[in-house]
Design a protein around this motif. Structure first.
Motif, PDB file in Angstrom:
ATOM      1  N   LEU A   1     -12.774 -15.656  12.201  1.00 28.09           N
ATOM      2  CA  LEU A   1     -11.352 -15.730  12.531  1.00 28.09           C
ATOM      3  C   LEU A   1     -11.158 -16.218  13.965  1.00 28.09           C
ATOM      4  N   PRO A   2     -10.269 -17.177  14.188  1.00 24.42           N
ATOM      5  CA  PRO A   2      -9.969 -17.603  15.564  1.00 24.42           C
ATOM      6  C   PRO A   2      -9.375 -16.445  16.370  1.00 24.42           C
ATOM      7  N   GLU A   3      -9.625 -16.420  17.642  1.00 27.68           N
ATOM      8  CA  GLU A   3      -9.159 -15.320  18.478  1.00 27.68           C
ATOM      9  C   GLU A   3      -7.631 -15.197  18.465  1.00 27.68           C
ATOM     10  N   ALA A   4      -6.926 -16.330  18.455  1.00 28.54           N
ATOM     11  CA  ALA A   4      -5.461 -16.279  18.430  1.00 28.54           C
ATOM     12  C   ALA A   4      -4.973 -15.622  17.139  1.00 28.54           C
ATOM     13  N   GLN A   5      -5.610 -15.938  16.019  1.00 30.42           N
ATOM     14  CA  GLN A   5      -5.235 -15.331  14.741  1.00 30.42           C
ATOM     15  C   GLN A   5      -5.554 -13.840  14.747  1.00 30.42           C
ATOM     16  N   ARG A   6      -6.666 -13.477  15.339  1.00 34.10           N
ATOM     17  CA  ARG A   6      -7.061 -12.081  15.423  1.00 34.10           C
ATOM     18  C   ARG A   6      -6.057 -11.283  16.282  1.00 34.10           C
ATOM     19  N   SER A   7      -5.648 -11.888  17.393  1.00 35.96           N
ATOM     20  CA  SER A   7      -4.712 -11.218  18.293  1.00 35.96           C
ATOM     21  C   SER A   7      -3.350 -11.022  17.632  1.00 35.96           C
ATOM     22  N   ARG A   8      -2.854 -12.075  16.991  1.00 36.80           N
ATOM     23  CA  ARG A   8      -1.549 -11.957  16.320  1.00 36.80           C
ATOM     24  C   ARG A   8      -1.633 -11.008  15.126  1.00 36.80           C
ATOM     25  N   GLY A   9      -2.730 -11.062  14.384  1.00 34.53           N
ATOM     26  CA  GLY A   9      -2.884 -10.151  13.254  1.00 34.53           C
ATOM     27  C   GLY A   9      -2.891  -8.702  13.689  1.00 34.53           C
ATOM     28  N   GLY A  10      -3.574  -8.399  14.795  1.00 35.30           N
ATOM     29  CA  GLY A  10      -3.572  -7.042  15.312  1.00 35.30           C
ATOM     30  C   GLY A  10      -2.176  -6.596  15.714  1.00 35.30           C
ATOM     31  N   LEU A  11      -1.427  -7.486  16.347  1.00 38.98           N
ATOM     32  CA  LEU A  11      -0.056  -7.169  16.742  1.00 38.98           C
ATOM     33  C   LEU A  11       0.808  -6.870  15.523  1.00 38.98           C
ATOM     34  N   LEU A  12       0.688  -7.686  14.481  1.00 42.81           N
ATOM     35  CA  LEU A  12       1.478  -7.474  13.271  1.00 42.81           C
ATOM     36  C   LEU A  12       1.144  -6.129  12.621  1.00 42.81           C
ATOM     37  N   MET A  13      -0.133  -5.795  12.559  1.00 47.06           N
ATOM     38  CA  MET A  13      -0.515  -4.522  11.944  1.00 47.06           C
ATOM     39  C   MET A  13      -0.029  -3.339  12.770  1.00 47.06           C
ATOM     40  N   ARG A  14      -0.132  -3.439  14.090  1.00 44.06           N
ATOM     41  CA  ARG A  14       0.367  -2.344  14.936  1.00 44.06           C
ATOM     42  C   ARG A  14       1.865  -2.175  14.761  1.00 44.06           C
TER      43      ARG A  14
ATOM     44  N   PRO B   1     -12.197   0.328  17.757  1.00 45.99           N
ATOM     45  CA  PRO B   1     -12.708  -0.827  17.003  1.00 45.99           C
ATOM     46  C   PRO B   1     -14.115  -1.239  17.403  1.00 45.99           C
ATOM     47  N   LEU B   2     -14.890  -1.581  16.389  1.00 43.87           N
ATOM     48  CA  LEU B   2     -16.148  -2.280  16.583  1.00 43.87           C
ATOM     49  C   LEU B   2     -15.858  -3.781  16.643  1.00 43.87           C
ATOM     50  N   GLU B   3     -16.874  -4.561  16.878  1.00 46.16           N
ATOM     51  CA  GLU B   3     -16.685  -6.007  16.988  1.00 46.16           C
ATOM     52  C   GLU B   3     -16.042  -6.569  15.723  1.00 46.16           C
ATOM     53  N   HIS B   4     -14.993  -7.371  15.922  1.00 44.18           N
ATOM     54  CA  HIS B   4     -14.263  -8.085  14.880  1.00 44.18           C
ATOM     55  C   HIS B   4     -13.333  -7.185  14.066  1.00 44.18           C
ATOM     56  N   GLU B   5     -13.255  -5.892  14.347  1.00 44.35           N
ATOM     57  CA  GLU B   5     -12.300  -5.034  13.652  1.00 44.35           C
ATOM     58  C   GLU B   5     -10.914  -5.147  14.297  1.00 44.35           C
ATOM     59  N   PRO B   6      -9.843  -4.915  13.532  1.00 41.34           N
ATOM     60  CA  PRO B   6      -8.506  -4.898  14.121  1.00 41.34           C
ATOM     61  C   PRO B   6      -8.417  -3.862  15.241  1.00 41.34           C
ATOM     62  N   ASP B   7      -7.726  -4.218  16.304  1.00 43.34           N
ATOM     63  CA  ASP B   7      -7.611  -3.349  17.476  1.00 43.34           C
ATOM     64  C   ASP B   7      -6.265  -2.623  17.452  1.00 43.34           C
ATOM     65  N   LEU B   8      -6.307  -1.322  17.205  1.00 45.30           N
ATOM     66  CA  LEU B   8      -5.083  -0.511  17.147  1.00 45.30           C
ATOM     67  C   LEU B   8      -4.850   0.276  18.432  1.00 45.30           C
ATOM     68  N   ARG B   9      -5.668   0.097  19.449  1.00 38.90           N
ATOM     69  CA  ARG B   9      -5.621   0.957  20.621  1.00 38.90           C
ATOM     70  C   ARG B   9      -4.275   0.987  21.344  1.00 38.90           C
TER      71      ARG B   9
END
Length: 226
Positions: free
Chosen positions: A25-38, A68-76
């Protein structure tokens, strides 16, 4: 993306493919995905608490999450916001091999130490909680909220033990969209089905604890964007 499951594609190979898919997953997609889930979790918990109050039920007051471990969604960032709002937050700790997890209280600024598998855990002197909501790191999932984990069985043992004890809780898998498994996948007999799975695209199959027409957490709402 559906990951096919076949006679040649056993659990080990399936997990490897799922890990590769999320690592790509691209970092931008990962960052936005984490934001959406939070944002969806923030909206959902508020809605679930409001629904419980209207019905005269006890509202969810504690959440077990994960560092989160590496590549897991970040809920912190969301965990910090919940803690500041008076929601009791806990993180899992492995007490011994092949045993249920212990959920230990966590607050922003608390020291953590690496446990088995290098998972960051609260210190052993932190009080143990029996959470109302358990957010479960999920590598793969089905449209029925079956979960494929990492193979250690810790969450399956934990959820099964809590249910056997009569504890009432809601289990929500947290996964990237790429974790969706082909419809032919059959969970193992010991796999515990979740109440729902949350991905950047939304809830699977639907948000728990909310009646028809209730807010689904499909918008970020008043969640603090950070």
């Amino acid at each position: 993306m559906n990951i096919p499951n076949s006679a040649q594609n056993n659990a080990v190979a399936l997990r490897a493919r799922l890990r590769q898919a999320r690592a790509a997953l691209p970092e931008a997609q990962r960052s936005r995905g984490g934001l959406l889930m939070r944002g969806r979790l923030y909206t959902w918990l508020n809605a679930a608490r409001e629904q419980a109050a209207k019905r005269g039920h006890r509202a969810p007051a504690s959440v077990a999450a994960f560092w989160p471990l590496e590549h897991e969604p970040d809920l912190r960032p969301l965990l910090e916001q919940w803690a500041q709002a008076g929601i009791a937050v806990a993180l899992p700790a492995i007490r011994e091999a092949a045993a249920p997890l212990e959920f230990r209280a966590w607050a922003p600024g608390d020291a953590l130490s690496p446990g088995p598998y290098n998972v960051q855990e609260p210190m052993a002197d932190r009080p143990a909680l029996r959470p109302d909501v358990i957010l479960v790191p999920t590598l793969g999932y089905t449209l029925q909220a079956d979960r494929l984990g990492y193979g250690g069985g810790y969450y399956d043992r934990t959820l099964a033990a809590l249910r056997q004890s009569g504890h009432d809780f809601t289990a929500i898998g947290i996964s990237w969209n790429e974790g969706l498994i082909d419809t032919e996948y059959q969970p193992a007999e010991h796999d515990v089905q979740l109440d729902a799975v949350l991905t950047p695209d939304g809830w699977v199959p639907q948000p728990p604890l909310l009646g028809p027409g209730a807010p689904s957490g499909s918008t970020i709402g008043s969640y603090i964007l950070r």
